[in-house]
Scaffold this active site. Structure first.
Site, short mmCIF file in Angstrom:
data_model
loop_
_atom_site.label_atom_id
_atom_site.label_comp_id
_atom_site.label_asym_id
_atom_site.label_seq_id
_atom_site.Cartn_x
_atom_site.Cartn_y
_atom_site.Cartn_z
N CYS A 245 0.06 3.88 2.61
CA CYS A 245 0.49 3.39 3.93
C CYS A 245 1.97 3.68 4.13
O CYS A 245 2.38 4.16 5.20
CB CYS A 245 0.26 1.88 4.05
SG CYS A 245 -1.46 1.37 3.90
N CYS B 14 0.84 -1.21 0.00
CA CYS B 14 0.00 0.00 0.00
C CYS B 14 0.87 1.26 0.00
O CYS B 14 1.50 1.58 1.01
CB CYS B 14 -0.90 -0.04 1.23
SG CYS B 14 -1.74 1.49 1.63
#
Length: 110
Positions: free
Chosen positions: A37, A34
């Protein structure tokens, strides 16, 4: 102040680390694949270091802990949940700049 690595949370460590915590706990749900993230993680680590006296910060890898992610209804990441006194008080999804995260967390930072 140097950023602190944030401990990983598991189903096994969740009760002691979150439900029985003496101070508010910020949980970051994330995954290695991600990009947002990865972008927000250094900010979260900075917050963990700067506010270690008033806030505990942990992270949950959704690929390694799918049950914890499901229990928190995580369908998009990064996702965040704040627990206070063993109760989920607030949650949101998405990467944000440090100032925005601090505003959101202000009530828990003493």
């Amino acid at each position: 102040m140097r950023a602190a690595p944030v401990d990983s949370l598991t189903e096994k460590t969740f009760p002691a680390r979150v439900l029985e915590a003496e101070k508010p706990v910020l949980i970051q749900f994330w995954a290695t694949w991600c990009a947002p993230c990865r972008m927000v993680t250094p900010i979260v680590e900075q917050l963990a270091a700067e506010h270690q006296d008033s806030l505990d910060v942990v992270k949950v890898n959704v690929d390694e802990e799918p049950v914890l992610a499901a229990q928190h209804n995580v369908s998009s990441i990064p996702a965040f949940v704040v627990y206070s006194d063993g109760v989920p008080e607030e949650s949101w999804v998405g990467a944000a700049p440090k100032a925005a995260l601090e505003r959101t967390l202000a009530a828990y930072l003493g």
